[in-house]
Design an enzyme around this catalytic site. Structure first.
Site, PDB file in Angstrom:
ATOM      1  N   ALA A 126      -9.653  -5.908   7.602  1.00 54.31           N
ATOM      2  CA  ALA A 126      -8.816  -4.864   7.001  1.00 54.31           C
ATOM      3  C   ALA A 126      -7.367  -5.298   6.812  1.00 54.31           C
ATOM      4  O   ALA A 126      -6.632  -4.684   6.049  1.00 54.31           O
ATOM      5  CB  ALA A 126      -8.861  -3.599   7.861  1.00 54.31           C
ATOM      6  N   ARG A 165       1.608 -12.779   4.514  1.00 48.75           N
ATOM      7  CA  ARG A 165       2.124 -14.145   4.307  1.00 48.75           C
ATOM      8  C   ARG A 165       1.337 -14.939   3.250  1.00 48.75           C
ATOM      9  O   ARG A 165       1.741 -16.044   2.882  1.00 48.75           O
ATOM     10  CB  ARG A 165       2.162 -14.888   5.640  1.00 48.75           C
ATOM     11  CG  ARG A 165       3.314 -14.419   6.528  1.00 48.75           C
ATOM     12  CD  ARG A 165       3.114 -14.850   7.963  1.00 48.75           C
ATOM     13  NE  ARG A 165       3.008 -16.300   8.077  1.00 48.75           N
ATOM     14  CZ  ARG A 165       2.435 -16.918   9.108  1.00 48.75           C
ATOM     15  NH1 ARG A 165       1.915 -16.219  10.092  1.00 48.75           N
ATOM     16  NH2 ARG A 165       2.389 -18.223   9.133  1.00 48.75           N
ATOM     17  N   THR A 197      -6.458  -4.063  16.192  1.00 50.89           N
ATOM     18  CA  THR A 197      -7.835  -4.577  16.248  1.00 50.89           C
ATOM     19  C   THR A 197      -8.778  -3.608  16.969  1.00 50.89           C
ATOM     20  O   THR A 197      -9.951  -3.484  16.601  1.00 50.89           O
ATOM     21  CB  THR A 197      -7.876  -5.953  16.938  1.00 50.89           C
ATOM     22  OG1 THR A 197      -7.150  -5.851  18.184  1.00 50.89           O
ATOM     23  CG2 THR A 197      -7.223  -7.023  16.090  1.00 50.89           C
ATOM     24  N   TYR A 236     -19.146 -34.200 -31.698  1.00 51.47           N
ATOM     25  CA  TYR A 236     -19.460 -32.865 -31.195  1.00 51.47           C
ATOM     26  C   TYR A 236     -20.889 -32.541 -31.600  1.00 51.47           C
ATOM     27  O   TYR A 236     -21.217 -32.508 -32.790  1.00 51.47           O
ATOM     28  CB  TYR A 236     -18.518 -31.791 -31.748  1.00 51.47           C
ATOM     29  CG  TYR A 236     -19.012 -30.405 -31.360  1.00 51.47           C
ATOM     30  CD1 TYR A 236     -19.088 -30.050 -30.018  1.00 51.47           C
ATOM     31  CD2 TYR A 236     -19.463 -29.498 -32.316  1.00 51.47           C
ATOM     32  CE1 TYR A 236     -19.585 -28.811 -29.631  1.00 51.47           C
ATOM     33  CE2 TYR A 236     -19.963 -28.254 -31.938  1.00 51.47           C
ATOM     34  CZ  TYR A 236     -20.033 -27.920 -30.589  1.00 51.47           C
ATOM     35  OH  TYR A 236     -20.535 -26.715 -30.215  1.00 51.47           O
ATOM     36  N   ASN A 277     -29.653 -42.423 -33.132  1.00 56.58           N
ATOM     37  CA  ASN A 277     -28.301 -42.938 -32.944  1.00 56.58           C
ATOM     38  C   ASN A 277     -27.322 -42.021 -33.675  1.00 56.58           C
ATOM     39  O   ASN A 277     -27.424 -41.852 -34.881  1.00 56.58           O
ATOM     40  CB  ASN A 277     -28.216 -44.369 -33.494  1.00 56.58           C
ATOM     41  CG  ASN A 277     -26.952 -45.057 -32.992  1.00 56.58           C
ATOM     42  OD1 ASN A 277     -25.875 -44.458 -32.969  1.00 56.58           O
ATOM     43  ND2 ASN A 277     -27.084 -46.303 -32.594  1.00 56.58           N
TER      44      ASN A 277
END
Ligand code: UD1
Ligand code: CA
Length: 470
Positions: free
Chosen positions: A8, A13, A77, A375, A386
């Site tokens: 939770a 930081r 906690t 492409y 080829n």
């Protein structure tokens, strides 16, 4: 047993919009790592306490085996575990984990759970050279009868945990700290939680206060230690996350090395998912493996390659600087350098796909080659084809994608455009520079090229001289 995962906290930081436990380690949220570890222990129930970031956490890790308990506001906690209490089965112990401590091993947790058994409180503790910020483990004097046991067991019994901010100078010198991971008999735990108060330096409900309660009721408190300190390290900042990432990656690298995979540098590989490799594979520096990647025997991966959900069959060489994403490469092939295989690309045996070739959703049969600058998208390429340098499948008309079919033994000359949908027949040859807009018949030369002319006596233009200003 039950498992409660505390997730939770806000993680100020981290300086991020994302809730702390969703920050990724090895491509997976930290909480995902904790859940994986937790599931490997086959608990009866999993409860995740969430709060900061609202529904982002339950949404990101939704799963039918998790009960979500909202903690809002976050009052410590102990208060967090209180929110989970209604979900817990009293007949089995409850293991408490942190969602921001991602690398605890199942082995260590099993050891803690076994040491505590069903009726004792168990704490995972560790000695730190700099215990600043952590809760300190206060123990009583040791008794002499433990002389046959390891050094840690020579310590006296655990009496209580004192939080750093509540500690006097003598307590601050204690090196043994609370990792936060503990296991408790559930009925006792619920009772202790209901008695917690927040009269302390932080005005929080400290889970750690249950230790003193257990001791005063004569319930033994046992300590267990992790195999390595990093198993207990939590993440409060990007720097700590980066540090644990390296710890994790080093462990993955060591596992690969142990399995016989050659690594040019075990400090320069990143596996963000699962990498499976056959015998005698070698991976050069700075490669990233994401999702599920499978390498056959004798595969070599050159430097700076990124593979995501890919399968590379045996004895294929991936040369440096390739990006292979949701693609398969057949055995004995050679890919790259600088090849990009995009989703849906399935290459056959002994394919050569060379530099600056991009392929997408393309199937290519055995012994075919596209060695330079091409492409090839939405194509079905036969065997022994080829594809010359500069070939482009014009698969997109601005609205729809179309397929190009190149049959076996075709030869595509350089700088050819294949305007899809179009088929190049078996054994056909396309002359260099062809723009193919209709099917090329099998076995013939097809060429579309303006006739070459030379203009006799032609002169190059000459620059006209303009008078200078002064
Ligand atoms: C806690 C322990 C401390 C231990 C340290 C290890 C207490 C009172 N102290 O310190 O003994 O050495 O962990 O890192 O338990 N969380 C919630 N809701 C809350 C508060 C915290 O879900 O209201 C979660 C956090 O997201 C985090 C974990 O609990 O995952 C620990 O919280 P954090 O604030 O980092 O721990 P401390 O209280 O400083
Ligand atoms: Ca912390």
């Amino acid at each position: 047993m039950n498992v409660v995962i505390l997730a939770a906290g806000m993680g100020k930081r981290m300086r991020s919009e994302l809730p702390k436990v969703l920050h990724e380690l090895a491509g997976k949220p930290m909480l995902g790592h904790v859940l994986d570890t937790c599931r490997s222990l086959s608990p009866g129930r999993i409860v995740v306490v969430y709060g900061h970031g609202g529904d982002q956490v339950p949404t990101a890790l939704a799963s039918s085996d998790i009960a979500w308990a909202l903690q809002s506001p976050q009052l410590g906690t102990g208060h967090a575990v209180m929110q989970a209490a209604p979900h817990l089965d009293d007949s089995v112990p409850t293991l408490i984990l942190y969602g921001d401590v991602p690398l605890t091993t199942p082995d260590t947790l099993r050891r803690l759970v076994t040491a505590a058994g069903p009726a004792q409180l168990g704490l995972l503790t560790v000695d730190l050279p700099d215990p600043t910020g952590y809760g300190r483990i206060v123990r009583g004097p040791s008794s002499a009868q433990h002389t046959q046991t390891p050094a840690q067991d020579l310590r006296g019994p655990i009496l209580r945990i004192v939080e750093h901010k509540d500690a006097d100078p003598a307590t601050l010198r204690i090196a043994e700290v609370n990792t936060g991971i503990m296991v408790a008999p559930t009925a006792h735990l619920k009772r202790w939680l209901s008695k917690l108060s927040n009269s302390n330096a932080q005005q929080e409900y400290y889970l750690t206060d249950i230790v003193g309660m257990a001791v005063s009721e004569g319930i033994p408190v046992v300590g267990a230690q992790p195999a390595a300190v990093w198993e207990t390290l939590g993440v409060n900042s990007k720097a700590q996350l980066a540090e644990l990432e390296r710890v994790h990656q080093r462990r993955v690298a060591d596992t690969l090395l142990d399995a016989g995979v050659g690594l040019a540098d075990p400090a320069r590989i990143d596996v963000r998912g699962t990498l499976t490799a056959g015998r005698d594979c070698f991976i050069d520096v700075n490669c990233v493996f994401e999702g599920t990647v499978v390498l056959g025997d004798g595969v070599r991966i050159g430097a700076n390659c990124v593979l995501h959900d890919a399968r590379i069959d045996s004895h294929t060489d991936i040369l440096p600087m390739c990006h292979i994403d949701q693609a398969q490469v057949g055995a004995g092939s050679r890919i790259g350098p600088f090849a990009r295989l995009r989703p849906g690309t399935v290459l056959g045996e002994d394919n050569h796909v060379g530099n600056f070739v991009e392929m997408k959703n393309t199937k290519m049969a055995a012994h075919s080659k596209a060695n330079h600058l091409a492409y090839v998208g939405d194509a079905v390429v036969g065997a022994r084809v080829n594809i010359g340098a500069g070939t482009i499948t014009c698969n997109y008309d601005g609205a729809n994608k179309h397929q190009t079919i190149i049959e076996d033994d075709a030869f595509i000359g350089s700088d050819t455009q294949l305007v899809a949908p179009v088929t190049v027949g078996k054994g056909a040859t396309l002359g260099a520079g062809t723009t193919l807009t209709r099917n090329a018949p099998p076995g013939e030369l097809t060429i579309s090229r303006a006739k070459q002319t030379s203009i006799a006596g032609w002169k190059r233009p000459v620059k006209i001289k303009t008078p200078s200003k002064d």
